[in-house]
Design a protein around this motif. Structure first.
Motif, PDB file in Angstrom:
ATOM      1  N   SER A  20      13.069   1.914   7.934  1.00 41.37           N
ATOM      2  CA  SER A  20      13.268   0.598   7.005  1.00 41.37           C
ATOM      3  C   SER A  20      11.965   0.623   6.334  1.00 41.37           C
ATOM      4  O   SER A  20      12.044   0.104   5.187  1.00 41.37           O
ATOM      5  CB  SER A  20      13.446  -0.526   8.088  1.00 41.37           C
ATOM      6  OG  SER A  20      13.098  -1.610   7.292  1.00 41.37           O
ATOM      7  N   GLU A  21      10.801   0.919   6.735  1.00 35.53           N
ATOM      8  CA  GLU A  21       9.727   0.950   6.022  1.00 35.53           C
ATOM      9  C   GLU A  21       9.661   1.964   4.931  1.00 35.53           C
ATOM     10  O   GLU A  21       9.093   1.708   3.891  1.00 35.53           O
ATOM     11  CB  GLU A  21       8.590   1.214   7.110  1.00 35.53           C
ATOM     12  CG  GLU A  21       7.055   0.747   6.347  1.00 35.53           C
ATOM     13  CD  GLU A  21       5.916   1.292   7.467  1.00 35.53           C
ATOM     14  OE1 GLU A  21       4.821   1.406   6.940  1.00 35.53           O
ATOM     15  OE2 GLU A  21       6.331   1.264   8.722  1.00 35.53           O
ATOM     16  N   ILE A  22      10.191   3.150   4.946  1.00 33.81           N
ATOM     17  CA  ILE A  22      10.569   3.898   3.981  1.00 33.81           C
ATOM     18  C   ILE A  22      11.210   3.526   2.989  1.00 33.81           C
ATOM     19  O   ILE A  22      10.852   3.525   1.663  1.00 33.81           O
ATOM     20  CB  ILE A  22      11.065   5.482   4.630  1.00 33.81           C
ATOM     21  CG1 ILE A  22       9.919   6.199   5.541  1.00 33.81           C
ATOM     22  CG2 ILE A  22      11.528   6.645   3.664  1.00 33.81           C
ATOM     23  CD1 ILE A  22      10.566   7.159   6.169  1.00 33.81           C
ATOM     24  N   ALA A  23      12.208   2.866   3.449  1.00 31.42           N
ATOM     25  CA  ALA A  23      13.520   2.398   2.206  1.00 31.42           C
ATOM     26  C   ALA A  23      12.565   1.186   1.606  1.00 31.42           C
ATOM     27  O   ALA A  23      12.758   1.114   0.368  1.00 31.42           O
ATOM     28  CB  ALA A  23      14.682   1.888   3.163  1.00 31.42           C
ATOM     29  N   ASP A  24      11.949   0.399   2.322  1.00 37.61           N
ATOM     30  CA  ASP A  24      11.269  -0.790   1.513  1.00 37.61           C
ATOM     31  C   ASP A  24       9.904  -0.072   0.463  1.00 37.61           C
ATOM     32  O   ASP A  24       9.972  -0.655  -0.537  1.00 37.61           O
ATOM     33  CB  ASP A  24      10.458  -1.649   2.540  1.00 37.61           C
ATOM     34  CG  ASP A  24      11.390  -2.438   3.419  1.00 37.61           C
ATOM     35  OD1 ASP A  24      12.545  -2.629   3.095  1.00 37.61           O
ATOM     36  OD2 ASP A  24      10.923  -3.092   4.301  1.00 37.61           O
ATOM     37  N   THR A  25       9.304   0.903   0.753  1.00 36.77           N
ATOM     38  CA  THR A  25       8.291   1.544   0.327  1.00 36.77           C
ATOM     39  C   THR A  25       9.083   2.108  -0.928  1.00 36.77           C
ATOM     40  O   THR A  25       8.544   2.062  -2.026  1.00 36.77           O
ATOM     41  CB  THR A  25       7.596   2.419   0.987  1.00 36.77           C
ATOM     42  OG1 THR A  25       6.967   1.921   2.103  1.00 36.77           O
ATOM     43  CG2 THR A  25       6.576   3.119   0.139  1.00 36.77           C
ATOM     44  N   THR A  26      10.251   2.748  -0.805  1.00 37.83           N
ATOM     45  CA  THR A  26      10.799   3.597  -2.050  1.00 37.83           C
ATOM     46  C   THR A  26      11.359   2.413  -2.905  1.00 37.83           C
ATOM     47  O   THR A  26      11.267   2.540  -4.164  1.00 37.83           O
ATOM     48  CB  THR A  26      11.968   4.280  -1.226  1.00 37.83           C
ATOM     49  OG1 THR A  26      11.214   5.252  -0.376  1.00 37.83           O
ATOM     50  CG2 THR A  26      12.733   5.227  -2.419  1.00 37.83           C
ATOM     51  N   HIS A  27      11.998   1.361  -2.303  1.00 37.85           N
ATOM     52  CA  HIS A  27      12.681   0.210  -3.165  1.00 37.85           C
ATOM     53  C   HIS A  27      11.397  -0.494  -4.157  1.00 37.85           C
ATOM     54  O   HIS A  27      11.624  -0.777  -5.059  1.00 37.85           O
ATOM     55  CB  HIS A  27      13.206  -0.841  -2.366  1.00 37.85           C
ATOM     56  CG  HIS A  27      14.061  -1.775  -3.280  1.00 37.85           C
ATOM     57  ND1 HIS A  27      15.020  -1.609  -3.868  1.00 37.85           N
ATOM     58  CD2 HIS A  27      13.643  -3.286  -3.053  1.00 37.85           C
ATOM     59  CE1 HIS A  27      15.311  -2.865  -4.361  1.00 37.85           C
ATOM     60  NE2 HIS A  27      14.640  -3.645  -4.101  1.00 37.85           N
ATOM     61  N   ASP A  31       3.370   4.062  -4.041  1.00 44.60           N
ATOM     62  CA  ASP A  31       2.831   5.219  -4.202  1.00 44.60           C
ATOM     63  C   ASP A  31       3.551   6.318  -3.334  1.00 44.60           C
ATOM     64  O   ASP A  31       4.117   6.143  -2.291  1.00 44.60           O
ATOM     65  CB  ASP A  31       1.232   5.231  -3.779  1.00 44.60           C
ATOM     66  CG  ASP A  31       0.681   6.481  -3.512  1.00 44.60           C
ATOM     67  OD1 ASP A  31       0.900   7.353  -4.614  1.00 44.60           O
ATOM     68  OD2 ASP A  31      -0.447   6.918  -2.936  1.00 44.60           O
ATOM     69  N   GLU A  32       3.789   7.401  -4.099  1.00 41.42           N
ATOM     70  CA  GLU A  32       4.706   8.448  -3.628  1.00 41.42           C
ATOM     71  C   GLU A  32       3.960   9.093  -2.230  1.00 41.42           C
ATOM     72  O   GLU A  32       4.579   9.603  -1.437  1.00 41.42           O
ATOM     73  CB  GLU A  32       4.863   9.707  -4.666  1.00 41.42           C
ATOM     74  CG  GLU A  32       5.924  10.667  -4.095  1.00 41.42           C
ATOM     75  CD  GLU A  32       6.397  11.556  -5.149  1.00 41.42           C
ATOM     76  OE1 GLU A  32       6.543  12.672  -4.872  1.00 41.42           O
ATOM     77  OE2 GLU A  32       6.653  10.941  -6.246  1.00 41.42           O
ATOM     78  N   GLN A  33       2.513   9.197  -2.461  1.00 42.96           N
ATOM     79  CA  GLN A  33       1.978   9.619  -1.292  1.00 42.96           C
ATOM     80  C   GLN A  33       2.199   8.597   0.196  1.00 42.96           C
ATOM     81  O   GLN A  33       2.422   9.345   1.214  1.00 42.96           O
ATOM     82  CB  GLN A  33       0.306   9.755  -1.399  1.00 42.96           C
ATOM     83  CG  GLN A  33      -0.575  10.330  -0.357  1.00 42.96           C
ATOM     84  CD  GLN A  33      -0.310  11.796  -0.215  1.00 42.96           C
ATOM     85  OE1 GLN A  33       0.162  12.326  -1.165  1.00 42.96           O
ATOM     86  NE2 GLN A  33      -0.310  12.117   0.987  1.00 42.96           N
ATOM     87  N   ALA A  34       2.209   7.366   0.014  1.00 48.43           N
ATOM     88  CA  ALA A  34       2.581   6.673   1.052  1.00 48.43           C
ATOM     89  C   ALA A  34       4.069   7.020   1.650  1.00 48.43           C
ATOM     90  O   ALA A  34       4.054   7.017   2.775  1.00 48.43           O
ATOM     91  CB  ALA A  34       2.413   5.167   0.693  1.00 48.43           C
TER      92      ALA A  34
END
Length: 135
Positions: A20-27, A31-34
């Protein structure tokens, strides 16, 4: 097998939280590093499970994917839009685990981990599988 699933419920929810955190960060297009760090964390968590634990996780995912009906809407704005149809589940939790792990017992730890790591709908299927099994 269901006893191990009950023990792993918290760790499966942690895996769902990371995704879920990956999806939120991508949305949010952060930063791509995160995103790479989160994906590495997810991979490390998946690789930390034993073969038996991976077998249980894959079985719960299979239950989440196969024990409900789905209605797809081809004319919607989102081509992947569907609705879950809550069909009655006639098998108990033990029978479900046995039914959906039948062919998985022949997989190695590496095959199970790779399958979970590279699959994109892990969270969705785990959530549904956990709900069906009432974990």
């Amino acid at each position: 097998m269901i006893l191990l699933a009950r023990e792993l419920a918290g760790r499966m929810r942690a895996l769902i939280a990371i995704e879920s955190e990956i999806a939120d960060t991508t949305h949010r297009q952060e930063d791509e590093q995160a995103i790479l760090e989160l994906e590495k964390k997810r991979s490390t968590q998946i690789r930390s499970f034993t073969r038996d634990e991976l077998l249980v996780i894959q079985t719960v995912m299979n239950i989440g994917r196969c024990e409900r009906g789905y209605r797809y809407y081809a004319n919607s704005e989102n081509p992947n839009y569907y609705e879950i149809i809550h069909l009655p589940i006639e098998l108990n939790e033990y029978e479900l685990m046995q039914k959906h792990s039948y062919f998985l017992v022949h997989k190695t730890e590496q095959e199970l981990a790779d399958r979970i790591e590279h699959y994109t709908a892990v969270s969705e299927q785990l959530k549904e599988g956990l709900a069906i099994l009432k974990l």
